[in-house]
Design an enzyme around this catalytic site. Structure first.
Site, PDB file in Angstrom:
ATOM      1  N   TYR A 152       0.842  -1.191   0.000  1.00 54.16           N
ATOM      2  CA  TYR A 152       0.000   0.000   0.000  1.00 54.16           C
ATOM      3  C   TYR A 152       0.877   1.241   0.000  1.00 54.16           C
ATOM      4  O   TYR A 152       1.949   1.270   0.603  1.00 54.16           O
ATOM      5  CB  TYR A 152      -0.853   0.054   1.272  1.00 54.16           C
ATOM      6  CG  TYR A 152      -1.988  -0.921   1.348  1.00 54.16           C
ATOM      7  CD1 TYR A 152      -3.256  -0.573   0.893  1.00 54.16           C
ATOM      8  CD2 TYR A 152      -1.819  -2.181   1.917  1.00 54.16           C
ATOM      9  CE1 TYR A 152      -4.324  -1.455   0.996  1.00 54.16           C
ATOM     10  CE2 TYR A 152      -2.878  -3.066   2.018  1.00 54.16           C
ATOM     11  CZ  TYR A 152      -4.119  -2.696   1.553  1.00 54.16           C
ATOM     12  OH  TYR A 152      -5.175  -3.578   1.661  1.00 54.16           O
ATOM     13  N   TYR A 207      -0.456 -10.001   0.616  1.00 52.42           N
ATOM     14  CA  TYR A 207       0.616  -9.475   1.466  1.00 52.42           C
ATOM     15  C   TYR A 207       0.522 -10.090   2.857  1.00 52.42           C
ATOM     16  O   TYR A 207      -0.552 -10.503   3.293  1.00 52.42           O
ATOM     17  CB  TYR A 207       0.573  -7.944   1.535  1.00 52.42           C
ATOM     18  CG  TYR A 207      -0.712  -7.358   2.071  1.00 52.42           C
ATOM     19  CD1 TYR A 207      -0.936  -7.232   3.443  1.00 52.42           C
ATOM     20  CD2 TYR A 207      -1.710  -6.915   1.200  1.00 52.42           C
ATOM     21  CE1 TYR A 207      -2.109  -6.691   3.933  1.00 52.42           C
ATOM     22  CE2 TYR A 207      -2.888  -6.377   1.683  1.00 52.42           C
ATOM     23  CZ  TYR A 207      -3.083  -6.261   3.045  1.00 52.42           C
ATOM     24  OH  TYR A 207      -4.258  -5.742   3.522  1.00 52.42           O
ATOM     25  N   ARG A 234      -2.914 -11.904   3.803  1.00 57.21           N
ATOM     26  CA  ARG A 234      -4.238 -11.486   3.319  1.00 57.21           C
ATOM     27  C   ARG A 234      -4.418 -11.929   1.871  1.00 57.21           C
ATOM     28  O   ARG A 234      -3.539 -11.699   1.035  1.00 57.21           O
ATOM     29  CB  ARG A 234      -4.389  -9.945   3.356  1.00 57.21           C
ATOM     30  CG  ARG A 234      -4.458  -9.267   4.692  1.00 57.21           C
ATOM     31  CD  ARG A 234      -5.627  -9.617   5.598  1.00 57.21           C
ATOM     32  NE  ARG A 234      -6.894 -10.014   5.015  1.00 57.21           N
ATOM     33  CZ  ARG A 234      -7.860  -9.184   4.598  1.00 57.21           C
ATOM     34  NH1 ARG A 234      -7.710  -7.887   4.669  1.00 57.21           N
ATOM     35  NH2 ARG A 234      -8.991  -9.650   4.098  1.00 57.21           N
ATOM     36  N   HIS A 252      -7.317  -8.406  -2.311  1.00 61.10           N
ATOM     37  CA  HIS A 252      -8.634  -7.801  -2.090  1.00 61.10           C
ATOM     38  C   HIS A 252      -8.605  -6.328  -2.455  1.00 61.10           C
ATOM     39  O   HIS A 252      -7.550  -5.700  -2.503  1.00 61.10           O
ATOM     40  CB  HIS A 252      -9.077  -7.965  -0.628  1.00 61.10           C
ATOM     41  CG  HIS A 252      -8.153  -7.298   0.349  1.00 61.10           C
ATOM     42  ND1 HIS A 252      -6.999  -7.901   0.811  1.00 61.10           N
ATOM     43  CD2 HIS A 252      -8.186  -6.078   0.938  1.00 61.10           C
ATOM     44  CE1 HIS A 252      -6.379  -7.083   1.643  1.00 61.10           C
ATOM     45  NE2 HIS A 252      -7.062  -5.961   1.739  1.00 61.10           N
ATOM     46  N   HIS A 274     -10.626  -2.788  -1.201  1.00 64.03           N
ATOM     47  CA  HIS A 274     -11.533  -2.182  -0.222  1.00 64.03           C
ATOM     48  C   HIS A 274     -12.577  -1.334  -0.947  1.00 64.03           C
ATOM     49  O   HIS A 274     -12.226  -0.565  -1.847  1.00 64.03           O
ATOM     50  CB  HIS A 274     -10.757  -1.289   0.738  1.00 64.03           C
ATOM     51  CG  HIS A 274      -9.770  -2.024   1.594  1.00 64.03           C
ATOM     52  ND1 HIS A 274     -10.071  -2.479   2.854  1.00 64.03           N
ATOM     53  CD2 HIS A 274      -8.486  -2.387   1.370  1.00 64.03           C
ATOM     54  CE1 HIS A 274      -9.014  -3.089   3.371  1.00 64.03           C
ATOM     55  NE2 HIS A 274      -8.033  -3.049   2.490  1.00 64.03           N
TER      56      HIS A 274
END
Lengths: 195, 231
Positions: free
Chosen positions: B104, B143, B153, B156, B158
């Site tokens: 991110y 990640y 995770r 995905h 959000h």
């Protein structure tokens, strides 16, 4: 029939998506911590607070949203019975990661009573890492105590816990400030609402 | 006035879900208190097209500095409706994700994977008259995270949505079909079993653009006005 899409946590890394302006990511916010300008009807106020987890530590990665009427009790949405004031969006958003002490702050106006026999209040929506489903609560204002006795939503909240929904007013040289801390657990746990 | 359908607690994860460790100190100890609906619950913020910039729905362009972002281009689209199947028009859809390497751009993300100078990873749009939205983006990577030993995770995206009223508010995550990490993920598995598949997008060849990008469809259902008027 279609069924509701499940909720998931906002996670720790929402800031550049939901609050990029507040956090300095160089993209515009759709909504931020300032709801009013010089023309908004109502008393200019600040609402501030912290979120405390079950260990009493402040939460630095929550995002708080508020939805409120203007000073005359009118919601921006056309659905409001009291008449719309679309110049005031009535919506604010603030992450707890940019201010000292992990605070959230809204610069807004004190909402008027929006009808249905209710005392003035703002709806608060809370998202954070570690919360898989967002929570709703309400902010009432300490100087409206007389109106709280007849408010239909407060009436549904157990007596001993109602105080958790009342922001405490203090008058400062910069204007009135209402303090609304949120406690996730423990003796002072904030009442969350199933609305 | 019309009331809104209640929150369907059989669809949403519990407030405390110990497999996801952070919920233990952050989920409230007491259940939410049921209260009557008022004007405050029948109204909600309105976001017009003015909230949206011209590149906001194209994540392959809105973060470019000196070239194209790396990774697999994908189209993510779908329809936002209420539980009666009625489209939610004019709904603000916000989205954010990591890059193709699983990193991110958020300053506190410490994962040892490269940032992409040409990928920001956030976008927004407003649904059209039929409740439809469409984003062009890069497929996010998996990640690691610190929840438990060797925790990863699943890939995905959000999503944040506003519907007809403030009670329609939803923040969720979209997953990809066939991801081997899904059965291992405590966040995804916090959702009651019968509702989990609603968070998994489906691959769609008709949405896929030849020679350009695979297409995924993620339809979203929000709380809306109850079908039977109340009061």
């Amino acid at each position: 029939m279609p069924r509701q899409t499940p909720s998931q946590t906002v996670g720790p890394f929402f800031a550049y998506g939901l609050t990029p302006g507040q956090y300095g990511y160089g993209h515009a916010d759709v909504a931020g911590p300032v709801l009013r300008d010089g023309t908004t009807p109502g008393e200019a106020i600040r609402i501030e607070g912290c979120i405390y987890d079950g260990a009493g530590k402040t939460v630095p990665d929550a995002v708080v949203e508020i939805w409120q009427a203007d000073g005359q009790g009118r919601y921006a949405s056309q659905a409001a019975a009291a008449g719309a004031n679309t110049a005031f969006t009535g919506f604010g958003r603030c992450g707890t990661g940019t201010l000292p002490g992990d605070m959230f702050v809204f610069e807004t106006v004190k909402p008027g009573a929006p009808g249905d026999g209710q005392a003035p209040h703002a709806t608060l929506v809370l998202f954070m890492r570690g919360l898989l489903t967002h929570l709703f609560t309400r902010i009432y204002f300490s100087d409206d105590a007389a109106l709280h006795t007849t408010d239909p939503v407060l009436a549904a909240v157990p007596d001993a816990r109602r105080h958790t929904l009342v922001a405490q007013r203090r008058d400062t040289p910069q204007g009135p400030v209402y303090r609304f801390d949120i406690h996730m657990q423990g003796e002072r746990e904030t009442v969350f609402l199933d609305i | 006035m019309t009331a809104f359908s209640p929150r369907d607690w059989s669809a949403h994860p519990p407030l405390v879900h110990p497999d996801y460790g952070s919920t233990v100190l952050r989920g409230p100890g007491q259940p939410p208190v049921k209260v009557p609906a008022t004007a405050s619950e029948r109204t909600g913020p309105v976001f017009g097209g003015a909230s949206i910039g011209s590149l906001d729905a194209d994540l392959t362009r809105n973060g470019r500095v000196n070239g194209e972002p790396l990774g697999e281009r994908i189209i993510v689209c779908g329809r936002v409706s209420d539980e009666a199947g009625r489209p939610v028009a004019g709904a603000l859809v916000e989205l954010w994700q990591c890059n193709a390497a699983g990193r991110y751009i958020h300053r506190t993300d410490q994962h040892d994977a490269p940032l992409d100078p040409n990928f920001f990873g956030a976008g927004r749009c407003v649904t059209d008259g039929e409740g439809r939205y469409r984003f062009l983006t890069i497929r996010p990577g998996a990640y690691p995270w610190g929840n438990h030993h060797n925790a990863w995770r699943p890939a995905h995206i959000h999503f944040s949505l506003f519907g007809a009223s403030i009670v329609s508010r939803l923040v969720t995550q979209m997953y990809f079909p066939g991801d081997p990490l899904l059965p291992l993920d405590p966040i995804f598995n916090g959702v009651p079993e019968g509702a989990r598949d609603r968070l998994v997008a489906r691959f769609d060849l008709d949405v896929t653009e030849p020679g350009f990008a695979l297409g995924y469809v993620f339809d979203i259902v929000l709380r809306g006005p109850a079908q039977t008027p109340m009061e």
